[in-house]
Design a protein around this motif. Structure first.
Motif, mmCIF file in Angstrom:
data_model
loop_
_atom_site.group_PDB
_atom_site.id
_atom_site.type_symbol
_atom_site.label_atom_id
_atom_site.label_comp_id
_atom_site.label_asym_id
_atom_site.label_seq_id
_atom_site.Cartn_x
_atom_site.Cartn_y
_atom_site.Cartn_z
ATOM 1 N N CYS B 17 16.110 99.468 77.395
ATOM 2 C CA CYS B 17 16.903 98.285 77.105
ATOM 3 C C CYS B 17 17.556 97.809 78.396
ATOM 4 O O CYS B 17 18.507 98.430 78.890
ATOM 5 C CB CYS B 17 17.966 98.597 76.054
ATOM 6 N N CYS B 18 16.993 96.727 78.949
ATOM 7 C CA CYS B 18 17.536 96.285 80.229
ATOM 8 C C CYS B 18 18.778 95.414 80.026
ATOM 9 O O CYS B 18 19.092 95.010 78.908
ATOM 10 C CB CYS B 18 16.466 95.532 81.033
ATOM 11 N N GLU B 19 19.425 95.110 81.137
ATOM 12 C CA GLU B 19 20.696 94.391 81.054
ATOM 13 C C GLU B 19 20.559 93.010 80.447
ATOM 14 O O GLU B 19 21.458 92.517 79.783
ATOM 15 C CB GLU B 19 21.296 94.262 82.458
ATOM 16 N N ASP B 20 19.424 92.370 80.729
ATOM 17 C CA ASP B 20 19.253 91.012 80.210
ATOM 18 C C ASP B 20 18.362 90.989 78.953
ATOM 19 O O ASP B 20 17.690 89.999 78.681
ATOM 20 C CB ASP B 20 18.664 90.104 81.299
ATOM 21 N N CYS B 21 18.381 92.069 78.209
ATOM 22 C CA CYS B 21 17.599 92.144 76.963
ATOM 23 C C CYS B 21 17.993 90.979 76.052
ATOM 24 O O CYS B 21 19.182 90.810 75.712
ATOM 25 C CB CYS B 21 17.854 93.480 76.264
ATOM 26 N N THR B 22 17.029 90.191 75.646
ATOM 27 C CA THR B 22 17.331 88.981 74.868
ATOM 28 C C THR B 22 17.779 89.301 73.454
ATOM 29 O O THR B 22 18.450 88.499 72.806
ATOM 30 C CB THR B 22 16.095 88.069 74.800
ATOM 31 N N LEU B 23 17.411 90.467 72.957
ATOM 32 C CA LEU B 23 17.741 90.794 71.562
ATOM 33 C C LEU B 23 19.024 91.616 71.436
ATOM 34 O O LEU B 23 19.611 91.690 70.358
ATOM 35 C CB LEU B 23 16.579 91.556 70.901
ATOM 36 N N ALA B 24 19.433 92.221 72.511
ATOM 37 C CA ALA B 24 20.594 93.122 72.465
ATOM 38 C C ALA B 24 21.860 92.488 71.869
ATOM 39 O O ALA B 24 22.548 93.126 71.079
ATOM 40 C CB ALA B 24 20.884 93.689 73.846
ATOM 41 N N PRO B 25 22.181 91.239 72.226
ATOM 42 C CA PRO B 25 23.430 90.673 71.673
ATOM 43 C C PRO B 25 23.427 90.549 70.157
ATOM 44 O O PRO B 25 24.478 90.464 69.537
ATOM 45 C CB PRO B 25 23.505 89.284 72.318
ATOM 46 N N PHE B 26 22.226 90.517 69.557
ATOM 47 C CA PHE B 26 22.155 90.192 68.137
ATOM 48 C C PHE B 26 21.760 91.389 67.272
ATOM 49 O O PHE B 26 21.856 91.332 66.049
ATOM 50 C CB PHE B 26 21.146 89.054 67.903
ATOM 51 N N PHE B 27 21.336 92.441 67.936
ATOM 52 C CA PHE B 27 20.893 93.619 67.183
ATOM 53 C C PHE B 27 21.531 94.861 67.779
ATOM 54 O O PHE B 27 20.887 95.633 68.501
ATOM 55 C CB PHE B 27 19.358 93.706 67.181
#
Lengths: 206, 142
Positions: B17-27
């Motif tokens: 999971c990289c810092e700019d993971c696009t899904l991280a903020p929502f999941f």
């Protein structure tokens, strides 16, 4: 089932041979390319295929129609999809429940006030449940004290088959509605609270 | 995001999971089921693409809506959100009928009460006139 000379809309879009046992062919005819294009764009062909294969053949057409509806809604409103419409319906249901509660309160003023004067004598007495318990079952039967008084219709059981809405022609079978305080509307709100507003509080729905 | 706090999506997909993971903020990792449903119904790349196409300030709302639709579809693979809509429409229809009935009953009772009150007032007025109106009273009768 399409012949080898006219692949279904799915196989045409995916540029592959439409096999006789193609799971898409019965539901995505070649003359409706947009239907599959939308579904593919939102859900992905392989996800749809997996979903359809899990269902009985007689359920698949309904599933495809609902998937197409959801896909279209999401393409029209990429943020809310059909959830926006669901919120609208929930709001409408809440308003109606509120209005109903007020009306029942007003009615109970006539029914529950003891004979406060000669003007109330002779009115029929109804065994009435003033609370709106989800609106699933009817309220109790009337017991007219005076046989000349009209027996007003009691609350009725809701028709459990619902029409799908303006965009689809098929008729949905009975939807499992829930009894209890608040009924389906309340359960829906609970689900949304868990999934929608507080994702961090949810722990496993399956 | 470091490997210690992989988002639910990267954990499910077994990737870093990289810092700019696009899904991280929502999941978030605290709700693995949410992503599992979304992945099952929409697919990770579809969801990622759909969210990228939406203005940033609306992505959270969109992710929530997608998660709800996925949840309902998992619960009801045949009708999904359409089943929810249908059930709500049925409840609304029933509530409208019940409201109309209740309002009709209120109207009937209100009309009767008005009529009864008018009768009482007329009777009181008649009794108040006494002998002048020729009202029969038992004590008057010889």
């Amino acid at each position: 089932m399409t012949s080898s000379s006219s692949p279904c809309a799915a196989c045409k879009l995916l540029r592959r041979k439409c096999a006789p046992e193609c799971v898409f062919a019965p539901h995505f005819p070649p003359d409706q390319p947009a239907k599959f294009a939308n579904v593919h764009r939102v859900f992905g062909a392989s996800n749809v295929a997996k979903l359809l294969k899990q269902l009985r053949p007689e359920q698949r057409e309904d599933a495809v129609v609902s998937l197409a509806y959801e896909a279209e809604a999401r393409l029209r409103d990429p943020v809310n999809g059909c959830v926006g419409y669901i919120h609208l319906l929930q709001r409408r249901l809440r308003e109606l429940q509120h209005d109903l509660s007020l009306a029942e309160k007003e009615l109970s003023n006539y029914l529950l006030v003891p004979a406060a004067g000669p003007h109330l004598v002779g009115l029929p007495h109804y065994a009435f449940n003033p609370s709106f318990a989800g609106g699933i079952n009817g309220v109790a039967a009337p017991m007219a004290m005076n046989s000349t008084d009209p027996v007003l219709p009691v609350g009725m059981l809701y028709d459990r088959t619902g029409s799908f809405g303006a965009t689809a022609a098929f008729r949905l079978p009975a939807v499992q509605l829930l009894n209890g305080a608040g009924g389906f509307g309340a359960l829906l709100e609970q689900q949304q609270q868990r999934q929608y507003h507080n994702p961090e509080q949810t722990h496993g729905e399956e | 995001m470091s490997n210690y706090t992989r988002c639910a999506a990267c954990r499910y997909l077994r990737r870093r999971c990289c810092e700019d993971c696009t899904l991280a903020p929502f999941f978030p990792s605290t709700n693995p089921t949410r992503f599992a449903h979304v992945h099952r119904i929409f697919g990770a790349s579809n969801v990622s693409r759909m969210l990228q196409q939406i203005p940033e300030e609306q992505r959270s709302e969109a992710a929530d809506a997608i998660a709800l639709e996925a949840f309902w579809r998992v619960q009801d693979p045949v009708y999904g959100s359409a089943g929810v809509i249908s059930a709500l429409q049925t409840e609304i229809s029933g509530a409208q009928r019940e409201l109309a009935e209740t309002q009709a009953r209120v109207a009937v009772y209100a009309a009767r009460a008005r009529s009864a009150n008018a009768q009482v007032s007329a009777d009181e007025e008649r009794l108040g006139d006494g002998a002048g109106a020729g009202v029969y009273l038992p004590s008057n009768h010889p």
